[in-house]
Design an enzyme around this catalytic site. Structure first.
Site, mmCIF file in Angstrom:
data_model
loop_
_atom_site.group_PDB
_atom_site.id
_atom_site.type_symbol
_atom_site.label_atom_id
_atom_site.label_comp_id
_atom_site.label_asym_id
_atom_site.label_seq_id
_atom_site.Cartn_x
_atom_site.Cartn_y
_atom_site.Cartn_z
ATOM 1 N N ASP A 98 39.037 49.776 44.064
ATOM 2 C CA ASP A 98 40.076 49.023 43.377
ATOM 3 C C ASP A 98 41.392 49.785 43.529
ATOM 4 O O ASP A 98 41.433 50.997 43.291
ATOM 5 C CB ASP A 98 39.696 48.904 41.889
ATOM 6 C CG ASP A 98 40.052 47.558 41.311
ATOM 7 O OD1 ASP A 98 41.242 47.200 41.404
ATOM 8 O OD2 ASP A 98 39.165 46.885 40.768
ATOM 9 N N ASP A 200 44.759 45.220 42.628
ATOM 10 C CA ASP A 200 44.878 44.801 41.242
ATOM 11 C C ASP A 200 46.274 44.301 40.877
ATOM 12 O O ASP A 200 47.265 44.966 41.181
ATOM 13 C CB ASP A 200 44.537 46.024 40.367
ATOM 14 C CG ASP A 200 44.505 45.703 38.899
ATOM 15 O OD1 ASP A 200 43.581 45.008 38.474
ATOM 16 O OD2 ASP A 200 45.420 46.151 38.166
ATOM 17 N N GLU A 257 44.298 40.448 44.171
ATOM 18 C CA GLU A 257 44.208 39.726 42.900
ATOM 19 C C GLU A 257 45.580 39.123 42.677
ATOM 20 O O GLU A 257 46.482 39.774 42.170
ATOM 21 C CB GLU A 257 43.835 40.656 41.737
ATOM 22 C CG GLU A 257 43.535 39.843 40.483
ATOM 23 C CD GLU A 257 43.734 40.595 39.172
ATOM 24 O OE1 GLU A 257 43.195 40.163 38.156
ATOM 25 O OE2 GLU A 257 44.471 41.595 39.142
ATOM 26 N N HIS A 329 34.958 40.721 36.291
ATOM 27 C CA HIS A 329 34.896 41.565 35.084
ATOM 28 C C HIS A 329 35.922 41.185 34.022
ATOM 29 O O HIS A 329 35.935 41.788 32.956
ATOM 30 C CB HIS A 329 35.101 43.028 35.492
ATOM 31 C CG HIS A 329 36.499 43.255 36.015
ATOM 32 N ND1 HIS A 329 36.946 42.688 37.200
ATOM 33 C CD2 HIS A 329 37.548 43.914 35.510
ATOM 34 C CE1 HIS A 329 38.208 43.018 37.386
ATOM 35 N NE2 HIS A 329 38.604 43.765 36.374
ATOM 36 N N ASP A 330 36.803 40.233 34.326
ATOM 37 C CA ASP A 330 37.825 39.808 33.362
ATOM 38 C C ASP A 330 37.509 38.455 32.752
ATOM 39 O O ASP A 330 38.302 37.937 31.975
ATOM 40 C CB ASP A 330 39.187 39.646 34.069
ATOM 41 C CG ASP A 330 39.796 40.963 34.495
ATOM 42 O OD1 ASP A 330 39.498 41.994 33.863
ATOM 43 O OD2 ASP A 330 40.575 40.952 35.464
HETATM 44 O O1 TEU Z 1 43.854 41.958 35.773
HETATM 45 C C1 TEU Z 1 45.118 41.376 35.835
HETATM 46 C C2 TEU Z 1 45.307 40.120 35.071
HETATM 47 O O2 TEU Z 1 46.396 39.592 35.156
HETATM 48 C C3 TEU Z 1 44.302 39.487 34.159
HETATM 49 O O3 TEU Z 1 43.124 39.067 34.705
HETATM 50 C C4 TEU Z 1 44.150 40.239 32.871
HETATM 51 O O4 TEU Z 1 43.031 41.045 32.849
HETATM 52 C C5 TEU Z 1 44.034 39.230 31.752
HETATM 53 O O5 TEU Z 1 45.228 38.548 31.707
HETATM 54 C C6 TEU Z 1 43.777 39.889 30.428
HETATM 55 O O6 TEU Z 1 43.164 38.938 29.592
HETATM 56 C C7 TEU Z 1 43.685 43.195 36.365
HETATM 57 C C8 TEU Z 1 42.284 43.732 36.134
HETATM 58 O O7 TEU Z 1 41.359 42.884 36.761
HETATM 59 C C9 TEU Z 1 42.047 43.880 34.668
HETATM 60 O O8 TEU Z 1 40.748 44.300 34.386
HETATM 61 C C10 TEU Z 1 43.050 44.886 34.158
HETATM 62 O O9 TEU Z 1 42.958 44.952 32.753
HETATM 63 C C11 TEU Z 1 44.475 44.528 34.536
HETATM 64 O O10 TEU Z 1 44.605 44.150 35.890
HETATM 65 C C12 TEU Z 1 45.366 45.719 34.369
HETATM 66 O O11 TEU Z 1 45.093 46.686 35.356
#
Ligand code: TEU
Ligand code: CA
Length: 558
Positions: A98, A200, A257, A329-330
């Site tokens: 990542d 990310d 992402e 994971h989100d």
């Molecule tokens: O996620 C970025 C993101 O914009 C969203 O999916 C976010 O997690 C969501 O709005 C919160 O509810 C990435 C990662 O996948 C996430 O796990 C991290 O928390 C985030 O970036 C910050 O690094």
């Protein structure tokens, strides 16, 4: 479209903390992953993305990196990482890490130095501003709640920017020194044998400057970062530079992402020589989201799901290769979200699996998806770890929602749903750890676990293996990878169907996305039944009679 080595691959996401614990401390680790490589190989996985395992205070579970050149001791050592890369290589598998470079941790050395001397070199690594007439520099709301500005430790009159958690200060990409540091780090990892990165939150690296207020979109007077991003221009300059100085010379695989991309920019992102190899389709993920919070979100129906997926397929068909997911994971578990409430069962889970897996693009499986892991339940908010869930819970309470209902939304949308430990077997803690798991195991592990599904040839796990072999079967591979996707019966209710087609053959993937049976027309006689999720398939001439949640893969005449 240029052919790439990764087009025919199958990718898998591991959330290291919750995958497999090798030493009984309740936290999954790299040795745990190594011990499961043969399992992943047997499933049919080629590319493995690891969520972050760099040195981190884990304020956002590793998405807050304190040192990009170290592995967090909770996950293992750099030797473990080298071993993982080497063991994967032996099995013809590829490790992708990542890349979290919109921000680092407030415990990173750069941020410490910035606090010591905000006017010095490292102060310029971040966005540090003075209050404007006693007010914050602007009214943006961070993704995890509250203003994006936090007092710079040791400096009463200065603030630093964090679009995510306050322990995740944003790096200032406008500063070429920052970009140099990041590119050096990327190259250092790629030289170690890494196949590439998942990138990310990358759209956030370009801010609309100078800082200014946007119209408030909640009672708190703040404005979502999305409003700013909508106006930000020029992210492509950074992304193109990063590609040219890191990924391209290494021929690395990258998956972005990317939310909020502008449609006209898609060719720049994932076209030939795009910034990334591919990016995730989030059209169905964000469907129904509401700026007010999870308590206002709308459910997604089977028709909505189909329409979102097809809209993305259409957008990218002549441009590049999208990455298809049903969860990560989100997000909540795909089977809990995209199958109507109360109807998740082996048949409906297989239907969803086939429908997304055979789309055009790169299929991704998130750990546990292959056994149909479901959302979990919580008896109180104290059991919840996820910072986004805790924020949304508070937002719901502030909006007048009851505690019980607010918890219900956490159970429905919370990120911990995906983060409960992998359910390996029916033994204590689902076989994830000999110790006490860092996050509660989903109590349904007794019935949903890998071991029992491995023993049952009719299980979801074996169905995923069939889907993977189908995508690899020389008789269908070319069509399933490069063939066009053409929607079929798109105006039918609770039907998701599409052709995968090239000069040589036409395949039809057809799903009855509901509990009731229904009879559907076939556009041409069936030449061969390739796959069904149920023991029987009732095909008669130009009609197919489908049982509830039946999905079929057919080869058609002509
Ligand atoms: O996620 C970025 C993101 O914009 C969203 O999916 C976010 O997690 C969501 O709005 C919160 O509810 C990435 C990662 O996948 C996430 O796990 C991290 O928390 C985030 O970036 C910050 O690094
Ligand atoms: Ca461990």
């Amino acid at each position: 479209m240029k052919k790439q080595w990764w087009h025919d691959k199958v990718a898998y996401q591991i959330y290291p903390k919750s995958f497999c614990d090798s030493n009984g401390d309740g936290i999954g680790d790299i040795q745990g992953i190594i011990s499961k490589l043969d399992y992943l190989k047997e499933l049919g996985v080629d590319i493995i993305w690891l969520s972050p395992c760099y040195l981190s205070p884990l304020a956002d579970q590793g998405y807050d990196i304190a040192d990009y050149y170290q592995i967090d001791p909770r996950f293992g050592t750099m030797d473990d990482m080298d071993e993982l890369i080497a063991e994967a290589k032996k099995r013809n598998m590829f490790i992708v890490m990542d890349l979290v470079v919109n921000h680092c941790s407030d415990e990173h050395e750069w941020f410490r130095k910035a606090c010591e001397d905000p006017d010095g070199e490292y102060g310029k690594f971040f966005y540090i501003e003075k209050a404007k007439d006693g007010k914050l520099p602007c009214n943006w709301r961070s993704y995890f709640g509250g203003p994006v500005w936090e007092k710079l430790p040791g400096h009463e009159d200065r603030y630093y920017l964090h679009v995510f958690h306050k322990k995740q200060p944003d790096l200032n990409w406008e500063n070429p020194r920052v970009r140099d540091e990041i590119y050096n780090m990327i190259n250092w990892w790629l030289d170690r044998g890494l196949a590439g990165f998942r990138i990310d939150a990358i759209i956030n690296i370009k801010k609309a400057l100078p800082f200014k207020d946007y119209p408030a979109d909640r009672e708190d007077g703040l404005s979502s970062v999305h409003n700013m991003l909508h106006e930000a221009v020029g992210v492509g300059q950074f992304l193109g530079e990063m590609r040219d100085r890191t990924f391209a010379p290494h021929q690395a695989f990258t998956v972005g992402e990317v939310f909020n991309e502008k449609e006209e920019e898609l060719p720049d992102f994932i076209g030939d020589n795009g910034y990334f190899s591919t990016m995730f389709d989030f059209a169905e993920t964000v469907f129904g989201n509401d700026r007010q919070g999870w308590h206002k979100s709308l459910d997604i129906t089977p028709d909505d799901y189909r329409n979102c997926v097809f809209a993305t397929q259409k957008k990218v068909e002549n441009i590049g290769f999208i990455s298809n997911i049903i969860e990560n994971h989100d997000e909540p578990r795909g089977v809990s979200r995209y199958i109507p409430a109360g109807e998740a069962c082996p048949a409906s889970k297989k239907l969803l699996a086939a429908l997304y897996f055979l789309l055009r693009g790169l299929p991704w499986i998130y750990q546990g998806q292959e056994i149909g892991m479901e959302n979990t339940t919580f008896s109180s908010i104290d059991e919840v770890d996820d910072i986004a869930s805790i924020d949304n819970y508070k937002v719901a309470l502030a909006a007048g929602v009851s505690e019980k209902e607010a918890l219900h939304y956490v159970e429905k949308y919370g990120r911990d749903n995906a983060r409960t430990p992998f359910q390996w077997d029916a033994s204590a803690n689902a076989g994830f750890t000999e110790g006490k798991p860092w996050l509660k195991v989903n109590p349904n592990y007794v019935s949903i676990n890998l071991k029992s599904q491995q023993e049952d040839p009719d299980s979801l796990y074996h169905f995923y293996r069939k889907l993977i072999s189908l995508r690899r079967n020389p008789a269908y591979q070319k069509t399933l990878i490069y063939g066009k996707l053409i929607p079929y019966l798109q105006d039918y209710h609770n039907v998701m169907a599409y052709f995968r087609k090239d000069e040589e053959q036409t395949l039809l993937i057809i799903g009855n996305y509901q509990r009731q049976e229904q009879t559907l027309p076939l556009p041409a006689p069936c030449k061969k039944l390739i796959l069904s999720n149920l023991p029987q398939a009732d095909i008669q001439g130009d009609q197919v009679h489908m049982a509830g949640y039946q999905v079929l893969v057919l080869e058609l005449e002509g």
